[in-house]
Design a protein around this motif. Structure first.
Motif, short mmCIF file in Angstrom:
data_model
loop_
_atom_site.label_atom_id
_atom_site.label_comp_id
_atom_site.label_asym_id
_atom_site.label_seq_id
_atom_site.Cartn_x
_atom_site.Cartn_y
_atom_site.Cartn_z
N THR A 1 1.15 -1.15 0.08
CA THR A 1 -0.02 -0.02 0.45
C THR A 1 0.79 1.73 0.26
OG1 THR A 1 0.04 0.29 2.54
CG2 THR A 1 -1.65 -1.30 1.46
N ARG A 2 0.05 3.06 -0.57
CA ARG A 2 0.72 3.94 -0.34
C ARG A 2 1.88 4.18 1.00
NH1 ARG A 2 -2.09 7.71 -0.20
NH2 ARG A 2 -0.96 8.71 -1.78
N SER A 3 0.66 4.19 2.27
CA SER A 3 0.77 3.78 3.42
C SER A 3 2.86 2.41 3.97
CB SER A 3 -0.01 3.54 4.60
OG SER A 3 -0.62 2.42 4.32
N LEU A 4 2.31 1.72 3.45
CA LEU A 4 3.39 1.05 4.03
C LEU A 4 4.50 0.93 2.92
CD1 LEU A 4 2.72 -2.61 4.00
CD2 LEU A 4 5.03 -1.81 2.95
N LEU A 5 4.19 1.54 1.78
CA LEU A 5 5.93 2.09 1.09
C LEU A 5 6.09 3.62 2.00
CD1 LEU A 5 4.69 1.95 -2.52
CD2 LEU A 5 6.52 1.01 -1.71
N TYR A 6 5.61 4.15 2.20
CA TYR A 6 6.45 5.54 2.75
C TYR A 6 6.34 5.17 4.05
CZ TYR A 6 5.48 9.67 5.32
OH TYR A 6 6.20 11.09 6.21
N GLU A 7 6.07 3.82 5.04
CA GLU A 7 6.93 4.12 6.17
C GLU A 7 7.91 3.21 5.78
OE1 GLU A 7 6.38 4.42 9.16
OE2 GLU A 7 3.83 5.77 8.75
N SER A 8 7.56 1.90 5.30
CA SER A 8 9.18 1.44 5.14
C SER A 8 10.00 1.98 4.06
CB SER A 8 9.11 -0.02 3.73
OG SER A 8 8.65 0.96 3.05
N ILE A 9 10.43 3.18 3.41
CA ILE A 9 11.61 3.70 3.01
C ILE A 9 11.93 4.79 3.93
CG2 ILE A 9 11.92 5.74 1.19
CD1 ILE A 9 11.70 2.82 0.39
N LYS A 10 10.95 5.67 5.12
CA LYS A 10 11.21 6.50 5.86
C LYS A 10 11.86 5.71 6.64
CE LYS A 10 10.18 10.32 8.10
NZ LYS A 10 10.44 11.64 7.58
N ARG A 11 11.53 5.10 7.37
CA ARG A 11 12.60 3.96 8.15
C ARG A 11 14.15 4.31 7.53
NH1 ARG A 11 8.19 0.73 9.28
NH2 ARG A 11 8.84 -1.09 7.57
N VAL A 12 14.23 3.47 6.47
CA VAL A 12 15.68 4.02 5.75
C VAL A 12 16.34 5.59 5.93
CG1 VAL A 12 16.81 3.69 3.73
CG2 VAL A 12 15.30 1.87 4.09
N GLU B 1 19.89 16.14 9.42
CA GLU B 1 18.62 16.48 9.47
C GLU B 1 17.79 16.80 8.20
OE1 GLU B 1 14.89 18.78 11.61
OE2 GLU B 1 17.00 17.78 12.31
N ARG B 2 18.13 17.16 6.72
CA ARG B 2 17.20 16.56 5.53
C ARG B 2 16.49 15.26 5.67
NH1 ARG B 2 17.35 18.54 0.81
NH2 ARG B 2 18.39 20.68 1.68
N LEU B 3 17.46 14.20 6.37
CA LEU B 3 17.81 12.40 5.76
C LEU B 3 16.12 12.62 6.47
CD1 LEU B 3 20.74 11.43 5.51
CD2 LEU B 3 19.03 11.39 3.96
N ARG B 4 16.32 13.41 8.46
CA ARG B 4 14.97 13.38 8.83
C ARG B 4 14.25 13.37 8.40
NH1 ARG B 4 19.08 13.49 13.16
NH2 ARG B 4 19.12 15.79 12.69
N SER B 5 13.62 14.67 7.98
CA SER B 5 12.88 15.50 6.78
C SER B 5 12.26 14.61 6.09
CB SER B 5 12.62 17.06 6.70
OG SER B 5 13.77 17.53 7.94
N TRP C 1 10.48 12.56 -1.56
CA TRP C 1 12.11 13.07 -2.05
C TRP C 1 12.52 12.25 -2.61
CZ3 TRP C 1 14.41 16.49 2.04
CH2 TRP C 1 13.58 16.82 3.26
N ILE C 2 12.54 11.06 -3.32
CA ILE C 2 13.10 10.51 -3.93
C ILE C 2 12.55 10.77 -5.28
CG2 ILE C 2 13.77 8.30 -5.05
CD1 ILE C 2 13.13 6.95 -2.42
N ARG C 3 10.81 10.69 -5.49
CA ARG C 3 10.31 11.76 -7.10
C ARG C 3 11.40 13.12 -7.47
NH1 ARG C 3 6.98 11.61 -10.83
NH2 ARG C 3 5.44 13.12 -10.35
N ASN C 4 11.15 14.20 -6.57
CA ASN C 4 11.82 15.07 -6.12
C ASN C 4 13.06 15.17 -6.87
OD1 ASN C 4 8.88 16.70 -5.97
ND2 ASN C 4 9.88 16.55 -3.50
N THR C 5 14.00 14.22 -6.50
CA THR C 5 15.15 14.74 -6.79
C THR C 5 15.75 13.44 -7.80
OG1 THR C 5 15.51 13.37 -4.12
CG2 THR C 5 17.42 12.57 -5.63
N ALA C 6 14.31 12.69 -9.24
CA ALA C 6 14.14 12.20 -9.61
C ALA C 6 14.37 13.31 -10.93
CB ALA C 6 13.21 11.50 -9.96
#
Length: 371
Positions: free
Chosen positions: A277-288, A305-309, A314-319
């Motif tokens: 799910t979208r929420s599971l993706l969010y949580e799993s990548i947030k942990r990384v 501090e940037r990584l904590r935020s 953000w990966i899509r924006n980085t792309a």
């Protein structure tokens, strides 16, 4: 007594904003403009809903009654919401759902206020409110001025992959978590994937085109209306997919018969059609990102501090940032990112001032040999 919430999703009554009979109808009309942009819609709905709930708890104040000092109070509220407004990430229909998980960071509050600034400006243009009182609040900022900073610098990007290499692999579950995170992060940066697109995707959506003008691997992305667009799959993205598929026990290359197999799998369970799910993706990548922030704390507190935020968006924006920095034409980047306008794409260009200065030195055709 603790406040009890019984939230319901915002509905979309068929009414013009200028004829709206309530704040809910007015906000629903504004949100309707973003209905085809799923991630934007979800983010804008969340901020509008929080504001409406706050208004309901403040003597049933209406949007039209808000003044500058009310916006200042709301900003303070976002920075420190009451404990009974906060809770774990339950679904919106769950009785324990809460509007917040905790206090928001200052930059997140500025971003949220920027969204609401756009909303009030729209309602003022439509005549639902007399004026945009938010514009008089100096703390408010536009989202387009803030969105450009929500990306990973090259150093932060390196830190994320260094962290992936150190994730535990003592159990099969830990190995699967690392392999999935590695694939999702790599694939998202390569294709500009949205979390909602990853959650819907099937293995069969990745296909090889063997034609003279478009030979290569492509990812066919379906939206909520089952319309399809495609983006190119780079060699390193394909290598990441092949590694992930082999970890899952699948052949290295996907095929068109895999229309029932999810592109990104849940770690537990054997149902291959049950994707994340979208929420599971969010949580799993947030942990990384949080683990990467912890590892970077001693050497580079600012990057930590940037990584904590950071979160998966953000990966899509980085792309988009990396594509523009790599001199890909902006029209191609717009198509890759599925942006509705080149103006949205252009926001992701980040100039290195040192390189800018060097390019300016090289460009002048009037420079003479003896200068």
């Amino acid at each position: 007594m603790e406040l009890q919430f019984a939230p319901t999703p915002i509905t979309f009554p068929e009414c013009a904003t200028s004829h709206a009979n309530s704040d809910l109808e007015a906000v629903a009309s504004w949100l309707q403009r973003y209905r085809q942009r799923e991630n934007t819609f979800q983010a804008y709905r969340r901020e509008a809903e929080r504001l409406l709930l706050w208004l309901a708890e403040n003597d049933c104040m209406r949007l039209a009654e808000m003044r500058t000092d009310d916006w200042v109070r709301y900003e303070k509220f976002l920075l420190d919401p009451p404990r009974n407004w906060c809770g774990p990430p339950y679904g919106r229909s769950h009785p324990r759902w809460r509007p917040f998980r905790g206090a928001l960071k200052p930059q997140t509050v500025r971003w949220a206020l920027g969204i609401l600034n756009q909303m009030i400006a729209y309602l003022a243009d439509c005549g639902y409110v007399k004026s945009n009182t938010f514009s008089l609040c100096t703390s408010g900022q536009r989202t387009d001025a803030l969105e450009i900073d929500r990306y990973l610098t090259p150093a932060a990007w390196t830190a994320v992959f260094d962290t992936l290499e150190t994730l535990p692999t003592s159990t099969a579950t830990q190995v699967s978590a690392r392999e999935r995170a590695l694939f999702v992060i790599t694939w998202t940066e390569a294709t500009g994937a949205r979390p909602s697109e990853l959650a819907r995707a099937k293995m069969a959506d990745v296909r090889y085109a063997n034609h003279s003008d478009d030979s290569g691997w492509w990812w066919y992305i379906k939206d909520t209306d089952l319309n399809s667009t495609r983006v190119p799959v780079t060699d390193y993205a394909m290598a990441a997919l092949q590694r992930y598929r082999q970890h899952l026990g699948l052949p290295a290359q996907p095929s068109e018969i895999e229309s029932a197999i999810a592109l990104v799998w849940q770690i537990r369970g054997k149902n291959r059609s049950a994707g994340v799910t979208r929420s599971l993706l969010y949580e799993s990548i947030k942990r990384v990102f949080l683990k990467a922030a912890t590892q970077a704390e001693d050497g580079d507190p600012n990057m930590a501090e940037r990584l904590r935020s950071a979160c998966i968006s953000w990966i899509r924006n980085t792309a988009a940032t990396n594509a523009l920095a790599g001199d890909m034409p902006i029209a191609d980047v717009q198509q890759l990112m599925r942006h509705s306008s080149p103006n949205i794409t252009a926001r992701h260009y980040h100039r290195d001032d040192g390189e800018f200065h060097e390019r300016a030195q090289r460009k002048s055709p009037l420079k003479r040999d003896n200068q």
